[in-house]
Motif scaffolding. Structure first.
Motif, PDB file in Angstrom:
ATOM      1  N   ALA A 203     -51.790  -3.092 108.488  1.00  0.00           N
ATOM      2  CA  ALA A 203     -51.000  -3.882 107.854  1.00  0.00           C
ATOM      3  C   ALA A 203     -51.601  -4.137 106.397  1.00  0.00           C
ATOM      4  N   SER A 204     -52.708  -4.150 106.088  1.00  0.00           N
ATOM      5  CA  SER A 204     -53.433  -4.264 104.675  1.00  0.00           C
ATOM      6  C   SER A 204     -53.456  -2.989 104.271  1.00  0.00           C
ATOM      7  N   GLN A 205     -53.339  -1.846 104.760  1.00  0.00           N
ATOM      8  CA  GLN A 205     -53.062  -0.721 103.947  1.00  0.00           C
ATOM      9  C   GLN A 205     -51.865  -0.321 103.620  1.00  0.00           C
ATOM     10  N   LEU A 206     -51.020  -0.960 104.209  1.00  0.00           N
ATOM     11  CA  LEU A 206     -49.484  -0.893 104.099  1.00  0.00           C
ATOM     12  C   LEU A 206     -48.876  -1.799 103.062  1.00  0.00           C
ATOM     13  N   ASN A 207     -49.745  -2.977 102.772  1.00  0.00           N
ATOM     14  CA  ASN A 207     -49.406  -3.921 101.935  1.00  0.00           C
ATOM     15  C   ASN A 207     -48.372  -4.927 102.463  1.00  0.00           C
ATOM     16  N   ILE A 208     -48.431  -4.992 103.802  1.00  0.00           N
ATOM     17  CA  ILE A 208     -47.694  -6.005 104.336  1.00  0.00           C
ATOM     18  C   ILE A 208     -48.344  -6.644 105.401  1.00  0.00           C
ATOM     19  N   SER A 209     -47.555  -7.693 105.877  1.00  0.00           N
ATOM     20  CA  SER A 209     -48.456  -8.688 106.672  1.00  0.00           C
ATOM     21  C   SER A 209     -48.260  -7.995 108.285  1.00  0.00           C
ATOM     22  N   PRO A 210     -49.452  -8.414 109.056  1.00  0.00           N
ATOM     23  CA  PRO A 210     -49.523  -7.923 110.557  1.00  0.00           C
ATOM     24  C   PRO A 210     -48.137  -8.477 111.289  1.00  0.00           C
ATOM     25  N   ASN A 211     -47.738  -9.460 111.061  1.00  0.00           N
ATOM     26  CA  ASN A 211     -46.371  -9.907 111.624  1.00  0.00           C
ATOM     27  C   ASN A 211     -45.281  -9.252 111.282  1.00  0.00           C
ATOM     28  N   TYR A 212     -45.065  -8.820 109.946  1.00  0.00           N
ATOM     29  CA  TYR A 212     -43.895  -7.896 109.561  1.00  0.00           C
ATOM     30  C   TYR A 212     -44.278  -6.360 110.243  1.00  0.00           C
TER      31      TYR A 212
END
Length: 282
Positions: A203-212
């Motif tokens: 998620a951090s690599q994709l710049n989104i939250s784990p939940n999303y």
């Protein structure tokens, strides 16, 4: 307990025959009954175009029915075997990793996506388009001076035709068009699954939250984000247990598990059997 005989990883040169000494690309016809009883890996990519016949092609522990007007995709390191009928007529392109990488982006989706759909049923029109390109490559390879630029362009066209057919056949591929983050997630898992097993990392690599990220996976793939990571780890574990001479402990270490018992419990929770039982049943 002694591990069963390891299965070979075959180099493209094993199929070279009388063709050129340094070969990046081979084209073979398959006619009649064929049996690969012991599973093995290749270190090259394969396009297999089926014209006639029947049988079974096992790819990464899943059996696929062979039928006329199909194309099969086999990536390096996948474990496979097959049994073809006497009426089999097929055409096989074998492509080394370096050459394949020059046109692989024409497939347009991460390799992991195609590995979930390695057998694609074709319309008669699509089969004949692909057959034409296979034949043209075979003829070019028979020239005294081969134009590798022509081979590259025709290979790229084959990859693009395969992508179009996959999109028509498998509705879930349209999701990756609509949600590029899911494409990227698959690609990142393929790169990092041995060392990174948390949804938070990806998620951090994709710049989104784990939940999303988890919401995206559940909404569009009907799978959790964690399942995709675990599935990739288990697939590689099965490949290595079956097709390498490594001990279970060595497989566990290669996949990022420092504790053998933890790896064994993880494997059993995902497959229902222990790594040793999986090896012994082969």
């Amino acid at each position: 307990m002694k591990a069963k005989e390891q299965f070979p990883v075959l180099d493209i040169r094993a199929f070279q025959g009388d063709q050129q000494d340094t070969c990046h690309f081979l084209c073979h016809e398959i006619r009649g009954e064929r049996l690969i009883e012991k599973p093995h890996k290749h270190d090259f990519f394969v396009f297999l175009l089926i014209e006639k016949g029947s049988g079974t092609h096992s790819i990464d522990f899943i059996d696929y029915d062979v039928a006329p007007y199909q194309i099969h995709l086999l990536f390096p390191d996948q474990v496979h075997k097959w049994e073809f009928s006497k009426k089999m007529v097929a055409y096989q392109l074998m492509i080394t990793r370096p050459f394949f990488e020059t046109f692989s982006n024409a497939l347009q989706f991460p390799f992991a996506v195609y590995q979930h759909h390695p057998v694609i049923d074709l319309t008669a029109e699509s089969f004949h388009k692909l057959f034409y390109e296979f034949r043209a490559i075979q003829q070019e390879l028979g020239q005294s001076t081969v134009s590798w630029e022509i081979i590259h362009l025709r290979s790229r066209l084959i990859a693009q035709l395969v992508t179009l057919e996959a999109e028509r056949k498998f509705d879930d591929l349209l999701v990756y068009r609509a949600k590029p983050a899911l494409q990227q997630y698959h690609a990142l898992i393929d790169q990092h699954y041995k060392t990174q097993k948390s949804v938070a990392f990806y998620a951090s690599q994709l710049n989104i939250s784990p939940n999303y990220l988890n919401i995206l996976c559940k909404r569009h793939l009907q799978l959790s984000a964690m399942f995709l990571i675990q599935h990739r780890v288990i697939l590689e574990a099965k490949r290595q247990i079956q097709a390498s001479g490594k001990s279970i402990k060595e497989v566990a270490f290669d996949l990022g598990f420092n504790d053998l018992s933890y790896f064994s419990n993880f494997f059993k929770s995902q497959t229902g059997i222990s790594p040793r039982q999986f090896r012994d049943q082969l």
